[in-house]
Design a protein around this motif. Structure first.
Motif, mmCIF file in Angstrom:
data_model
loop_
_atom_site.group_PDB
_atom_site.id
_atom_site.type_symbol
_atom_site.label_atom_id
_atom_site.label_comp_id
_atom_site.label_asym_id
_atom_site.label_seq_id
_atom_site.Cartn_x
_atom_site.Cartn_y
_atom_site.Cartn_z
ATOM 1 N N TYR A 140 10.771 4.581 20.200
ATOM 2 C CA TYR A 140 9.501 5.107 20.748
ATOM 3 C C TYR A 140 8.937 4.205 21.844
ATOM 4 C CZ TYR A 140 9.226 8.499 16.877
ATOM 5 O OH TYR A 140 9.456 9.517 16.002
ATOM 6 N N GLN B 4 7.753 10.861 20.459
ATOM 7 C CA GLN B 4 6.836 10.937 19.320
ATOM 8 C C GLN B 4 6.186 12.307 19.196
ATOM 9 O OE1 GLN B 4 4.415 7.198 18.580
ATOM 10 N NE2 GLN B 4 5.173 6.844 20.652
ATOM 11 N N GLN C 245 10.604 2.894 15.808
ATOM 12 C CA GLN C 245 9.565 2.179 16.565
ATOM 13 C C GLN C 245 10.146 1.626 17.868
ATOM 14 O OE1 GLN C 245 6.536 2.712 15.741
ATOM 15 N NE2 GLN C 245 7.365 3.722 13.924
#
Lengths: 147, 77
Positions: free
Chosen positions: B37, B44, B34
């Motif tokens: 990203y 992603q 996370q």
């Protein structure tokens, strides 16, 4: 003969015919061997939409690849009756027509080496974290995909 | 935790670097992803496997602080 130590499979640049010939010559003292088999991967000048591949630039997660290859090597020794096994892969730039992968197996008898070489090459392609960037003659590139 | 992340193959172009250090309060690979990203949303869209140390791991595995590698499909040989 079982290898215990993790070996470095990587060679900078192309694998030369001299290197391969030397490797064969070193086995002449191992007189229990009755059969060798060799796989040579060569960089192909693919034509992609009119552009020709002039070289492949190889990179790898080297430490992991050497560990993975160690495991593949040990498993292959378990599976087949082999006297010895050698695996080399290029890093950096290898021009089309040059050798980028050299796999060499030896056994007292021929049937084992035919099976072992195919098994090894397929395992290397499937499991080793190695990457090829295909460089075209106009210096553009694309990332190679294994089929 | 401070985690060094290496990007291989095509992913090094998507991230525009080979290696980067990320800070995360999370404990799993998913939580680290996370963070990655947020910096590199285009990752992603890419297909890759993850290795921690020298072993392939699943998203739910705990972070150990060892090197994390993002590995797109292999193309050796």
């Amino acid at each position: 003969m079982k290898s215990e130590k993790i070996k470095n499979i990587f060679v900078q640049g192309a694998i030369t015919p001299e290197f391969i010939a030397n490797s064969i010559a070193k086995h002449q003292v191992k007189t229990q061997i009755g059969a060798h088999d060799i796989f040579l991967g060569q960089v192909r000048a693919d034509n992609v939409d009119g552009k020709i591949v002039s070289a492949i630039e190889y990179t790898a997660h080297e430490e992991m690849a050497n560990q993975v290859l160690h495991e593949i090597r040990e498993a292959t020794f378990e599976k087949f009756n082999l006297t010895c096994m050698h695996i080399y892969h290029s890093l950096g730039s290898v021009a089309s027509g040059e050798i980028c992968l050299f796999v060499f197996v030896s056994s007292p008898r021929r049937k084992e080496v035919f099976q072992a070489i195919e098994h090894l090459v397929e395992e290397i392609k499937a499991k080793a974290p190695i990457y090829g960037k295909e460089i075209f003659e106009d210096e553009s590139h694309q990332w190679k995909l294994n089929s | 935790m401070k985690v060094t992340v290496k990007f291989f193959g095509l992913l090094s172009e998507v991230a525009n670097c080979d290696e980067e250090v990320f800070m995360t309060d999370g404990h799993t690979v998913t939580e680290l992803l996370q963070v990655i990203y947020r910096k590199h949303p285009k990752l992603q869209l890419q297909q890759f496997q993850i290795a921690q140390g020298n072993k392939l791991v699943t998203d739910q595995i705990k972070l150990t602080g060892e090197l994390i590698a993002l590995l797109p499909p292999f193309s050796g040989g």
